[in-house]
Design an enzyme around this catalytic site. Structure first.
Site, PDB file in Angstrom:
ATOM      1  N   GLU A   1       0.797  -1.238   0.000  1.00  0.00           N
ATOM      2  CA  GLU A   1       0.000   0.000   0.000  1.00  0.00           C
ATOM      3  C   GLU A   1       0.824   1.279   0.000  1.00  0.00           C
ATOM      4  OE1 GLU A   1      -2.937  -0.152   3.109  1.00  0.00           O
ATOM      5  OE2 GLU A   1      -4.275  -1.323   1.845  1.00  0.00           O
TER       6      GLU A   1
ATOM      7  N   GLU B   1      -6.666  -7.634  -0.735  1.00  0.00           N
ATOM      8  CA  GLU B   1      -7.317  -7.411   0.561  1.00  0.00           C
ATOM      9  C   GLU B   1      -8.718  -6.868   0.321  1.00  0.00           C
ATOM     10  OE1 GLU B   1      -5.259  -5.036   3.538  1.00  0.00           O
ATOM     11  OE2 GLU B   1      -3.324  -5.770   2.805  1.00  0.00           O
TER      12      GLU B   1
HETATM   13  C1  GAL Z   1      -4.871  -2.509   4.821  1.00  0.00           C
HETATM   14  C2  GAL Z   1      -3.487  -3.003   5.209  1.00  0.00           C
HETATM   15  C3  GAL Z   1      -3.532  -4.159   6.176  1.00  0.00           C
HETATM   16  C4  GAL Z   1      -4.539  -3.905   7.255  1.00  0.00           C
HETATM   17  C5  GAL Z   1      -5.862  -3.689   6.608  1.00  0.00           C
HETATM   18  C6  GAL Z   1      -7.001  -3.556   7.568  1.00  0.00           C
HETATM   19  O1  GAL Z   1      -4.845  -1.190   4.439  1.00  0.00           O
HETATM   20  O2  GAL Z   1      -2.771  -3.375   4.074  1.00  0.00           O
HETATM   21  O3  GAL Z   1      -2.276  -4.395   6.719  1.00  0.00           O
HETATM   22  O4  GAL Z   1      -4.161  -2.784   7.979  1.00  0.00           O
HETATM   23  O5  GAL Z   1      -5.793  -2.504   5.835  1.00  0.00           O
HETATM   24  O6  GAL Z   1      -8.176  -3.531   6.857  1.00  0.00           O
END
Ligand code: GAL
Length: 745
Positions: free
Chosen positions: A390, A465
């Site tokens: 990210e 994610e």
């Molecule tokens: C993303 C990140 C993860 C975790 C997640 C929570 O932005 O890559 O490590 O923090 O959010 O939803």
């Protein structure tokens, strides 16, 4: 003499400080305690603690003897993982440093060793969040803990030995396959040497399938040799259903074997294309979750068996086909298990949103190298993540990380996990964290790939994610929230399945994890898992589990505490039943309520959609009886569950993951303790106090008196290294559990 690998994990001396005087062999050890590896520099509470408590500099000391018969050999010390910065000394001499807690490193001890007296190895470990080392420099949504948290080995080899073997399988989808082994030979003998190298392909049962020998002359200190085993017939492919592995054995011979190197390999192709992911040429939608390698109390410091168990949970309890090792390279034991059981892996370098200065980037590039060199031969790994998770675009930096990855490995694609749209695509796969679902400013479940990439054509596209912070959910939350959490996971996979230009989705995340105060629920936990930190399932886990074929296992799990007044307005509708059954019949005591079918129209992309009963006559103020659910497959009753109207604590149940452990090294296993009602269902709101006692060669990790969290709790035990029988007793105010007996053999 062939290589000797000597584990060096027991009987270290540890103190939470460091001074140069500690490197002396005869230093007075009074304030050191004896510990074993894997080791956490600080045991931490389950939640509500200051994350600074493990961020300090410490010292580890280890005495060891080396037999005279190794006098003419080379001795290396191999560290699998030390968090975060290490300086290593042998017999008072400084060997060097390593920056980064997730990748292995080695030092050559040979010139400094004594063969007549004890050697002293000293490691200064800096577990502070040093801004010069990835992932640090800004905030990070996870904890990194501290200490020598993975294993250490002595590697004793001939001056001429194998440094690495990189195996490439070729013509994989043809009848006759090939293995190309690139062997890196280290020559410390300072002279030209003629040798015979050999490669053998062997089944795991030991049958030799093919072998080849080659005479070579090693002239340089490091030399690369390529051996090709070809015309390999009757080789079974590696895939997620049948993860067939073979052993590739490389030897060096000069008046007898002088070194042997064995690595397990698998024959498979894995391709990300604009129209999907293909394993061995067959389409497969990626269905995965992200895994942090953290556990309660000891953080990362868990031995082999526990690392392996996580892979098994992901594969068998959550029925996933993929895991992402967010956000760093994980234990080799975890990856070995993924190979063995057929779980695909997205592995990535350490990082979280922040990019540091040039020196920081150099370490990150080194992380790419260390990760790929360590993990090249795992068939389970299908993609390297070579971007800081990210982070913003950084052309030169990510051009470099991609270049390193491609130069080292021409067999796998790269990805770079981003959360920004229109980001520069330097990788082979556009890997995107899509947190659309739940965002009031974006309508829908997912963004379309073209709207994310900004390109006018489709490229290989993977969601790395979703969910996570968009809908944090505790295992002991209210039923409606748990239901919604589960349905959100389902919604995303449904949408992904219906879009041919998305290769799959890896959700956030498998297990709850400890984090900094900047994230999570204020108690230093991010409740984003489909299982809690003890790996106990929430209802969302039942959605994943229900995607297994009923031929393998029949699943039927209702999202209900079965209570009259748990939900707003009362009742239990809409009732979601995660199941792979064809239909579910509901009865209340002797009255049939109805037969219900999976919501195929609502979720056409899901292989086994849940049964969703929108209306049930069971409201506030109505009388209510026990509820029975019966699941059918091929018209046969396969599973039956009864939820009772007046649950009471009836059984204190204790179940261990393993009843046999190994001696010699530290071993560990988990048991789950639950207070159950008359029908063996959890009592989700009990906070009964549990007392545990343990006898035999093991200790409890964490407290031995605690309250249940939402009706249950997991406990890991850790062996002392000795053989014997472990007995665990547990009791609460009214009940005693049947003792657990675990053998250490
Ligand atoms: C993303 C990140 C993860 C975790 C997640 C929570 O932005 O890559 O490590 O923090 O959010 O939803």
């Amino acid at each position: 003499m062939s290589r000797v690998i000597r584990p060096l994990n027991m009987q270290w001396q540890f103190t939470p400080s460091f001074e140069l005087s500690y490197i002396q062999k005869d230093y007075n050890l009074e304030h050191f305690e004896t510990v074993s590896l894997p080791h956490a520099n600080q045991e931490i509470p389950y939640n509500y603690f200051d994350e600074k408590i493990y961020q300090f500099v410490s010292c580890y000391r280890k005495y060891f003897l080396i037999d005279k018969r190794h006098k003419d050999q080379w001795v290396y010390i191999d560290f699998e993982g030390v968090m975060t910065y290490a300086q290593v000394y042998i017999n008072g001499i400084y060997l060097g440093e390593h920056k980064g807690g997730y990748t292995p490193f080695s030092f050559d001890l040979t010139p400094y060793l004594s063969f007549t007296s004890e050697n002293i190895l000293v490691v200064m470990v800096d577990s502070t969040e040093r801004e010069d080392i990835p992932p640090f420099g800004f905030v990070v949504d996870f904890l990194t803990y501290g200490g020598i948290y993975r294993e250490v080995n002595l590697r004793i080899v001939d001056p001429l030995h194998i440094k690495h073997v990189f195996s490439r399988t070729k013509n994989v989808l043809c009848d006759e396959k090939e293995v190309e082994a690139t062997i890196i030979i280290q020559n410390n003998s300072a002279s030209k040497v003629s040798l015979t190298t050999s490669a053998m392909l062997i089944t795991l049962e030991g049958k030799i399938l093919s072998q080849l020998q080659k005479e070579i002359i090693v002239e340089n200190s490091e030399q690369e040799i390529v051996l090709i085993l070809s015309n390999l017939a009757h080789i079974k492919l590696w895939d997620i259903e049948n993860p067939n592995l073979y052993m590739l054995k490389i030897s060096l011979e000069k008046e007898g074997i002088i070194d042997t190197y064995e690595t397990k390999i698998g024959f498979r192709t894995a391709e990300f294309l604009p129209n999907g992911f293909f394993l061995n040429g067959k389409p497969l939608k990626i269905r995965g979750l992200n895994r942090h390698q953290a556990f309660p109390y000891v953080g990362y410091a868990m031995p082999k068996r526990v690392q392996e168990k996580d892979a098994q949970l992901l594969k068998y309890e959550l029925c996933l086909n993929t895991v992402r090792t967010s956000h760093y390279p994980q234990s080799k034991h975890f990856l070995n298990k993924c190979d063995e059981i057929g779980l695909l892996v997205f592995e990535e370098i350490p990082g979280w949103q922040h990019i540091g200065d040039e020196a920081w980037k150099k370490i990150s590039c080194e992380n790419v190298r260390e990760m790929i060199v360590r993990d090249f031969n795992h068939p389970s790994i299908i993609i390297w993540g070579v971007r800081i998770n990210e982070s913003p675009d950084d052309h030169d930096f990510f051009f470099q990380t991609n270049k390193i990855a491609h130069e080292l490995d021409d067999t796998r694609p790269t990805g770079g996990v981003r959360c920004i749209i229109n980001s520069e695509l330097l990788e082979d796969v556009y890997t995107m964290n899509d947190f659309t679902l739940g965002d009031p400013d974006i309508y829908g479940v997912l963004r379309s790939p073209l709207s994310v990439t900004g390109l006018d054509h489709n490229v290989p596209y993977l969601i790395t994610e979703f969910n996570g912070h968009m809908y944090p959910t505790k295992r002991f939350d209210q039923e409606e929230r748990l239901n919604e959490h589960a349905l959100r996971h389902l919604e995303v996979h449904n949408a992904v399945s219906l879009n041919p230009h998305i290769t799959g989705a890896i959700g956030w995340c498998a297990f709850d994890y400890n984090t900094h105060f900047d994230f999570g629920s204020g108690d230093r936990i991010c409740y984003h898992g489909v299982m809690d930190m003890f790996r106990i399932p929430k209802y969302a886990a039942a959605f994943y589990k229900s995607q297994v074929s009923p031929i393998k296992e029949v699943v039927m799990q209702a999202v209900t505490r079965y209570a009259r007044g748990e939900r707003a307005i009362g009742g239990i509708a809409p009732l979601t039943i995660f199941t792979n059954c064809e239909c579910v019949k509901l009865f209340t005591e002797d009255k049939t309520i109805g037969t219900y079918f999976p919501a195929k129209e609502r979720y056409p992309g899901i292989a086994y959609p849940p049964v969703i009963i929108d209306k049930l006559e069971s409201q506030w103020g109505m009388s209510f009886g026990d509820l029975t659910l019966v699941g059918f497959v091929n018209n046969n009753e396969m599973v039956r569950e009864t939820y009772i109207k007046n649950p009471l604590p009836t059984v204190l149940s204790m179940k261990a993951d393993d009843l046999i452990l190994s001696h010699g090294e530290i071993d560990s296993t988990r048991f789950v303790i639950k207070l159950l009602d008359q029908e063996n269902h959890e009592l989700p709101y009990t906070d009964e106090i549990i007392n545990i006692s343990i006898d035999g060669p093991a200790v409890i990790i964490g407290p031995s008196t605690f309250s249940l969290i939402g009706g249950c709790r997991g406990v890991w035990i850790k062996t002392t290294g000795d053989i014997g029988s472990i007995t665990i007793n547990a009791s609460c105010s009214t009940l005693k559990a049947k003792p657990l007996i675990i053998q250490v053999q």
